[in-house]
Motif scaffolding. Structure first.
Motif, PDB file in Angstrom:
ATOM      1  N   LYS A  34       0.832  -1.203   0.000  1.00 32.32           N
ATOM      2  CA  LYS A  34       0.000   0.000   0.000  1.00 32.32           C
ATOM      3  C   LYS A  34       0.871   1.258   0.000  1.00 32.32           C
ATOM      4  CE  LYS A  34      -3.990   1.916   2.414  1.00 32.32           C
ATOM      5  NZ  LYS A  34      -4.948   1.684   3.496  1.00 32.32           N
ATOM      6  N   LYS A  35       1.905   1.254   0.816  1.00 28.95           N
ATOM      7  CA  LYS A  35       2.810   2.406   0.905  1.00 28.95           C
ATOM      8  C   LYS A  35       3.591   2.588  -0.402  1.00 28.95           C
ATOM      9  CE  LYS A  35       6.403   4.183   3.967  1.00 28.95           C
ATOM     10  NZ  LYS A  35       7.243   3.884   5.136  1.00 28.95           N
ATOM     11  N   SER A  36       4.065   1.487  -0.964  1.00 30.67           N
ATOM     12  CA  SER A  36       4.819   1.554  -2.219  1.00 30.67           C
ATOM     13  C   SER A  36       3.936   1.976  -3.384  1.00 30.67           C
ATOM     14  CB  SER A  36       5.451   0.199  -2.528  1.00 30.67           C
ATOM     15  OG  SER A  36       6.382  -0.128  -1.537  1.00 30.67           O
ATOM     16  N   THR A  37       2.661   1.592  -3.334  1.00 30.53           N
ATOM     17  CA  THR A  37       1.727   2.007  -4.386  1.00 30.53           C
ATOM     18  C   THR A  37       1.575   3.522  -4.381  1.00 30.53           C
ATOM     19  OG1 THR A  37       0.553  -0.091  -4.278  1.00 30.53           O
ATOM     20  CG2 THR A  37      -0.623   1.745  -5.247  1.00 30.53           C
ATOM     21  N   LYS A  38       1.459   4.105  -3.198  1.00 26.88           N
ATOM     22  CA  LYS A  38       1.362   5.566  -3.109  1.00 26.88           C
ATOM     23  C   LYS A  38       2.630   6.223  -3.630  1.00 26.88           C
ATOM     24  CE  LYS A  38      -1.987   6.049   0.590  1.00 26.88           C
ATOM     25  NZ  LYS A  38      -2.271   6.605   1.908  1.00 26.88           N
ATOM     26  N   LYS A  53       2.992   8.719  -6.914  1.00 23.61           N
ATOM     27  CA  LYS A  53       3.647  10.026  -6.766  1.00 23.61           C
ATOM     28  C   LYS A  53       4.774  10.174  -7.787  1.00 23.61           C
ATOM     29  CE  LYS A  53       5.565  12.957  -3.127  1.00 23.61           C
ATOM     30  NZ  LYS A  53       5.918  13.028  -1.710  1.00 23.61           N
ATOM     31  N   LEU A  54       5.559   9.115  -7.961  1.00 26.27           N
ATOM     32  CA  LEU A  54       6.647   9.129  -8.933  1.00 26.27           C
ATOM     33  C   LEU A  54       6.115   9.287 -10.354  1.00 26.27           C
ATOM     34  CD1 LEU A  54       9.682   8.744  -9.589  1.00 26.27           C
ATOM     35  CD2 LEU A  54       9.209   6.304  -9.743  1.00 26.27           C
ATOM     36  N   SER A  84      -4.446  -0.970  -9.508  1.00 28.57           N
ATOM     37  CA  SER A  84      -5.499  -0.368 -10.318  1.00 28.57           C
ATOM     38  C   SER A  84      -4.971   0.396 -11.526  1.00 28.57           C
ATOM     39  CB  SER A  84      -6.311   0.585  -9.438  1.00 28.57           C
ATOM     40  OG  SER A  84      -7.236   1.297 -10.197  1.00 28.57           O
ATOM     41  N   LYS A  85      -5.503   0.065 -12.711  1.00 24.65           N
ATOM     42  CA  LYS A  85      -5.138   0.811 -13.919  1.00 24.65           C
ATOM     43  C   LYS A  85      -5.791   2.191 -13.927  1.00 24.65           C
ATOM     44  CE  LYS A  85      -8.670  -1.423 -16.741  1.00 24.65           C
ATOM     45  NZ  LYS A  85      -8.921  -2.306 -17.876  1.00 24.65           N
ATOM     46  N   ARG A  86      -6.925   2.325 -13.262  1.00 23.83           N
ATOM     47  CA  ARG A  86      -7.602   3.621 -13.192  1.00 23.83           C
ATOM     48  C   ARG A  86      -6.762   4.626 -12.392  1.00 23.83           C
ATOM     49  NH1 ARG A  86     -12.886   4.615 -14.373  1.00 23.83           N
ATOM     50  NH2 ARG A  86     -13.079   2.388 -14.639  1.00 23.83           N
ATOM     51  N   ASP A  87      -6.219   4.170 -11.264  1.00 23.47           N
ATOM     52  CA  ASP A  87      -5.371   5.037 -10.452  1.00 23.47           C
ATOM     53  C   ASP A  87      -4.051   5.342 -11.152  1.00 23.47           C
ATOM     54  OD1 ASP A  87      -7.306   5.024  -8.506  1.00 23.47           O
ATOM     55  OD2 ASP A  87      -6.310   3.514  -7.265  1.00 23.47           O
ATOM     56  N   LEU A  88      -3.524   4.366 -11.885  1.00 16.30           N
ATOM     57  CA  LEU A  88      -2.283   4.586 -12.622  1.00 16.30           C
ATOM     58  C   LEU A  88      -2.489   5.623 -13.728  1.00 16.30           C
ATOM     59  CD1 LEU A  88       0.649   3.678 -12.812  1.00 16.30           C
ATOM     60  CD2 LEU A  88      -0.065   1.881 -14.365  1.00 16.30           C
ATOM     61  N   GLY A  89      -3.627   5.565 -14.405  1.00 14.35           N
ATOM     62  CA  GLY A  89      -3.943   6.559 -15.425  1.00 14.35           C
ATOM     63  C   GLY A  89      -4.123   7.946 -14.827  1.00 14.35           C
ATOM     64  N   ALA A  90      -4.756   8.018 -13.671  1.00 14.70           N
ATOM     65  CA  ALA A  90      -4.944   9.307 -13.001  1.00 14.70           C
ATOM     66  C   ALA A  90      -3.603   9.893 -12.566  1.00 14.70           C
ATOM     67  CB  ALA A  90      -5.869   9.155 -11.803  1.00 14.70           C
ATOM     68  N   ALA A  91      -2.709   9.037 -12.091  1.00 15.07           N
ATOM     69  CA  ALA A  91      -1.385   9.507 -11.676  1.00 15.07           C
ATOM     70  C   ALA A  91      -0.568   9.975 -12.877  1.00 15.07           C
ATOM     71  CB  ALA A  91      -0.643   8.401 -10.941  1.00 15.07           C
ATOM     72  N   GLY A 100      12.248  13.551  -7.987  1.00  9.25           N
ATOM     73  CA  GLY A 100      11.865  12.398  -7.186  1.00  9.25           C
ATOM     74  C   GLY A 100      12.828  11.236  -7.340  1.00  9.25           C
ATOM     75  N   LYS A 101      14.103  11.538  -7.474  1.00  4.93           N
ATOM     76  CA  LYS A 101      15.111  10.485  -7.653  1.00  4.93           C
ATOM     77  C   LYS A 101      15.155   9.544  -6.446  1.00  4.93           C
ATOM     78  CE  LYS A 101      18.667   8.698  -9.845  1.00  4.93           C
ATOM     79  NZ  LYS A 101      18.427   7.737 -10.896  1.00  4.93           N
ATOM     80  N   ASP A 102      14.912  10.084  -5.244  1.00  6.52           N
ATOM     81  CA  ASP A 102      14.928   9.247  -4.048  1.00  6.52           C
ATOM     82  C   ASP A 102      13.785   8.232  -4.066  1.00  6.52           C
ATOM     83  OD1 ASP A 102      13.200  11.392  -3.898  1.00  6.52           O
ATOM     84  OD2 ASP A 102      13.335  11.579  -1.716  1.00  6.52           O
ATOM     85  N   ILE A 103      12.594   8.662  -4.508  1.00  7.53           N
ATOM     86  CA  ILE A 103      11.456   7.745  -4.630  1.00  7.53           C
ATOM     87  C   ILE A 103      11.753   6.693  -5.700  1.00  7.53           C
ATOM     88  CG2 ILE A 103       9.008   7.570  -5.186  1.00  7.53           C
ATOM     89  CD1 ILE A 103       8.693  10.460  -4.256  1.00  7.53           C
ATOM     90  N   PHE A 104      12.332   7.148  -6.803  1.00  5.57           N
ATOM     91  CA  PHE A 104      12.683   6.249  -7.907  1.00  5.57           C
ATOM     92  C   PHE A 104      13.638   5.162  -7.409  1.00  5.57           C
ATOM     93  CE2 PHE A 104      15.410   5.018 -11.454  1.00  5.57           C
ATOM     94  CZ  PHE A 104      14.481   4.727 -12.439  1.00  5.57           C
TER      95      PHE A 104
END
Length: 174
Positions: free
Chosen positions: A54-58, A62-63, A123-130, A154-158
């Motif tokens: 869940k945390k990694s998905t967020k 963001k990335l 979710s593909k819907r959330d990925l499209g929104a991001a 966002g290199k640190d997130i990457f």
């Protein structure tokens, strides 16, 4: 129309500005009707491994949003495969709820051949929104560097997501 029937009331038309202001008034707040992470995980297909937490998905969303704003993103199966042929490197984020499964069943093998780490999100819907599109997106490739050769935002997130994806990679040697 007979005398007993009432005329239909006209619908009030709102201008585009009014609709946009009501749509964006949430300021990124989560919709109350949107399914939770656990509910989205129930709809994933059998290929969706490794599935991000869940945390990694967020973090992944963001990335993707940052990469989309800086134009260092490839959206969709066709564009992702084209990027791999051209030699793009980065992190692939795939949606886990894509049906039919044949649409993207070849991608994990292709990504492993090119030594590109990948993660699945529910979710593909959330990925499209991001990715700042109105349409659901089945997969994205976040490029390591921008087109001008500079580091992405966002290199640190990457780096954190790449490390997590490499933990699951069957080809990586520890």
């Amino acid at each position: 129309m007979s005398d007993t029937e009432e005329p239909k009331a006209k619908k009030h038309k709102s201008s585009k500005k009014d609709r946009k202001s009501t749509d964006s008034s949430g300021g990124g707040a989560v919709d109350a009707n949107a399914p939770s992470y656990e509910e989205r995980c129930l709809a994933i297909n059998i290929l969706a491994s490794p599935l991000a937490s869940k945390k990694s998905t967020k973090k992944a969303h963001k990335l993707v949003r940052k990469a989309s704003q800086t134009k260092s993103l490839r959206r969709g199966v066709k564009e992702l495969v084209k990027g791999l042929r051209k030699g793009d490197k980065g992190l692939a984020i795939l949606a886990g709820d894509v049906f039919p499964i044949d649409v993207m069943s070849h991608l994990p093998v292709l990504l492993e051949e090119h030594n590109i780490p990948y993660l699945f999100v529910p979710s593909k819907r959330d990925l499209g929104a991001a990715a700042c599109t109105k349409r659901p997106t089945s997969c994205v490739l976040v490029k390591e560097k921008k087109n001008d050769g500079k580091e992405i935002d966002g290199k640190d997130i990457f780096d954190a997501l790449v490390d997590e994806a490499k933990e699951y990679d069957p080809n990586s040697k520890k």
